[in-house]
Design a protein around this motif. Sequence first.
Motif, PDB file in Angstrom:
ATOM      1  N   ASN A 255       0.935  -1.233  -0.006  1.00 56.58           N
ATOM      2  CA  ASN A 255      -0.289  -0.032  -0.040  1.00 56.58           C
ATOM      3  C   ASN A 255       0.884   1.297   0.097  1.00 56.58           C
ATOM      4  O   ASN A 255       0.586   2.243  -0.604  1.00 56.58           O
ATOM      5  CB  ASN A 255      -0.890  -0.038   1.132  1.00 56.58           C
ATOM      6  CG  ASN A 255      -1.771   1.404   1.104  1.00 56.58           C
ATOM      7  OD1 ASN A 255      -2.582   1.423   0.184  1.00 56.58           O
ATOM      8  ND2 ASN A 255      -1.580   1.829   2.099  1.00 56.58           N
ATOM      9  N   ARG A 258       2.207   1.933  -3.713  1.00 55.80           N
ATOM     10  CA  ARG A 258       1.223   2.294  -4.466  1.00 55.80           C
ATOM     11  C   ARG A 258       0.615   3.698  -4.323  1.00 55.80           C
ATOM     12  O   ARG A 258       0.238   4.406  -5.057  1.00 55.80           O
ATOM     13  CB  ARG A 258       0.363   1.175  -4.547  1.00 55.80           C
ATOM     14  CG  ARG A 258       0.443   0.052  -5.130  1.00 55.80           C
ATOM     15  CD  ARG A 258      -0.785  -1.115  -5.327  1.00 55.80           C
ATOM     16  NE  ARG A 258      -0.216  -2.248  -5.499  1.00 55.80           N
ATOM     17  CZ  ARG A 258       0.018  -2.728  -6.899  1.00 55.80           C
ATOM     18  NH1 ARG A 258      -0.060  -1.676  -7.906  1.00 55.80           N
ATOM     19  NH2 ARG A 258       0.151  -4.107  -7.065  1.00 55.80           N
ATOM     20  N   SER A 259       0.427   3.872  -2.818  1.00 54.46           N
ATOM     21  CA  SER A 259      -0.065   5.191  -2.463  1.00 54.46           C
ATOM     22  C   SER A 259       0.659   6.551  -2.752  1.00 54.46           C
ATOM     23  O   SER A 259       0.479   7.469  -3.049  1.00 54.46           O
ATOM     24  CB  SER A 259      -0.459   5.244  -1.065  1.00 54.46           C
ATOM     25  OG  SER A 259       0.409   4.805  -0.202  1.00 54.46           O
TER      26      SER A 259
END
Lengths: 279, 253
Positions: A255, A258-259
Amino acid sequence: MLPHIGYALREQNRYILDDPSITGVELTFERADDPLRVDKYIGDLDIDYVSVHALKLSVGSPDLPSIEYLEALRSIAVENGAHSISDHLGFTRSGKNGEEIGHFAPVPMTQAALDTCCRNIEYIMRYFDPLEFYIENVAYLFALEGTIDEADFLGKLLSRTGSGWVLDVTNVYANARNFNFDGYEFIEKVMPFAKNVQFHLAGGFYDEKAKMYIDSHSHPIPDGVWDLYRHSLKQGGDKINAIFIERDQNFPDENGWRSEAAMVKQIAEEVLGTSATQR
Amino acid sequence: MKTETKAEIEYRQQIEALTKAFTRGDLDAVAPHLADGMKIEYVEMFFEGNFEKRDDKLEKQMELVDEGFDNFKEIIAAYTSATQLAAEATAMIDGEAMLDWMEENYPNITDQQKDRIAVQRARHRVEAIARKKRIKHIQFQEITSLGEYFQDQFEHNQNIMIHLNPIHTWATLNTNELLEEDEDPPQDVLVYAHGSDTHTANFEEPGKRFIELLAEIGPCSFEELKFHMLEIEHDDLLEFCRDLSNLGLIAFA
């Protein structure tokens, strides 16, 4: 148009490079240059924009880089479908048959250094043509005595050579913070002279003992760098071809990877216009 | 050849002096070149970062040798303090230079440690050969995938050629340090590229001759191979070829 956005490729982030936010990847030459490797370093990744980032062209050295190193760089770039090659504004060795420092030191900001760097960069650009070449501003722990302001030096170099600029936003942030100058003005001063631009973004940490911000590529991008990034987007506009996030240690989870890429893209869309289509 | 201008000469001298100072951790030599207000302790941080990086690279490059010494980290530190990295030297070149330095400066290296050094040097040679013969390396690794398909056919099909892995070198082991329990030293071991790694394989004398023969005559059919190795029974030679194919030492195409 929206620049290509992605990461400096590491084994730890290879699995997320299919993320919809990601259309670019930067390969570090010294990692890709494995003579035993049988497949392309980029593997099966289908990436629109690839750049190869080197460490040892040493544009500030009195001698030209060796043909062997140039050829090895070009081979990796061609093998991996790269559009460009980049390296740093510094020196890593004294010259041909000299000694290697192991990391790049900042050049003294003098006329002699400027002339040498320009000569070397022009040679490198001719060698790599039609691949584009970009030169990156470095983060430094100290500066050598000079006669030219850093922004002027960089501006003159870009203007004389026609080289692209890797604007390492975090390096500007670190240097401005550590040596008390205005990073926003620095970027405004240099940008007009850059024909094409790539960005680097990274997170470091403040060393309490040394009283310095260290560009360690070990943390998420901090607020100060995000702000400078926005400013850089406004300054660069259509000249920006790619934005690469660098992370070398203390890796995030899926996460996290990707974030951060999504945030880079979101800000680029906000600043450059949501109707901007990707290159 | 273009003559350097006075400014170019002075710049060269400055960069040479700075490089020498940086590689030796000589703060006093750097100090006169610093811009106003720069702190010498930050130059020291730069030195420490460089030395650590070089040490780390050497430690990673030479894990095999490291395993044979209790104090390899200290040896690396002594080496990097005593020597400078040559311009554009890779980790492999620095590693090879370090092994040369160790042999000069550590006369009490044991025979077991020497065996590890011998295999490490062989790995360096394999890397150098792969760099020189990259296309051959990739081509060979591509055809190894056909091994299973051709293993039942190469005996009778004269069109199937047996190719030797072009990326290989020999090392001699004089102790049991890196040998299996049932192997007696001295042994000549073949160090070769297998995919993106290096592997080793030991051979008795006929096996060694097989490798050297293939290296000499180039790709050949099984019949041609048999002709050159009459001392080996047909079925034994067949089995040996299959074993070498499974090891990634030969390939069929």
